[in-house]
Design an enzyme around this catalytic site. Structure first.
Site, PDB file in Angstrom:
ATOM      1  N   CYS A  41       0.829  -1.212   0.000  1.00 45.53           N
ATOM      2  CA  CYS A  41       0.000   0.000   0.000  1.00 45.53           C
ATOM      3  C   CYS A  41       0.861   1.259   0.000  1.00 45.53           C
ATOM      4  O   CYS A  41       1.556   1.540   0.980  1.00 45.53           O
ATOM      5  CB  CYS A  41      -0.913  -0.066   1.227  1.00 45.53           C
ATOM      6  SG  CYS A  41      -1.654   1.477   1.728  1.00 45.53           S
TER       7      CYS A  41
ATOM      8  N   CYS B 231       0.100   3.808   2.724  1.00 43.61           N
ATOM      9  CA  CYS B 231       0.570   3.309   4.021  1.00 43.61           C
ATOM     10  C   CYS B 231       2.033   3.680   4.229  1.00 43.61           C
ATOM     11  O   CYS B 231       2.442   4.065   5.322  1.00 43.61           O
ATOM     12  CB  CYS B 231       0.415   1.796   4.113  1.00 43.61           C
ATOM     13  SG  CYS B 231      -1.285   1.221   3.985  1.00 43.61           S
TER      14      CYS B 231
END
Length: 110
Positions: free
Chosen positions: A36, A39
């Site tokens: 991600c 993230c």
């Protein structure tokens, strides 16, 4: 009350998660995945908060702990969840501003 760690605590399993939530009055949980991009953008902010606040900062890898993420209703990452005295207090999805996360922690610590 446990001694606050200066870096995020990587949650190993559901029992570990529940122990940490129970042991700390204010907890920030960062649900993330290695694949991600957002993230990765949020990670330094989460690390700074772990170093600068008394809150326990947990990191939950949703791929590693799919069952826990499912139980918590995590649909997208990054998701930040706040706990106060063992109860879920708030949840935000997406990359967050450090000041906003700090304000949420301060409010719970208040």
């Amino acid at each position: 009350m446990s001694q606050a760690a200066t870096e995020p605590i990587h949650v190993k399993d559901k029992d570990h998660f529940e122990e940490l939530i129970a042991a700390n009055s204010v907890v920030l949980v960062d649900y993330y995945a290695d694949w991600c991009g957002p993230c990765k953008m949020l990670a330094p902010t989460v690390e700074e908060l772990a170093a600068e606040t008394d809150a326990a900062v947990l990191k939950v890898d949703i791929d590693e702990l799919q069952e826990l993420a499912g139980e918590k209703g995590i649909r997208s990452v990054p998701t930040i969840e706040f706990y106060h005295n063992g109860e879920a207090a708030d949840r935000v999805v997406g990359v967050q501003d450090k000041a906003d996360l700090q304000a949420a922690l301060d409010e719970l610590s208040g």
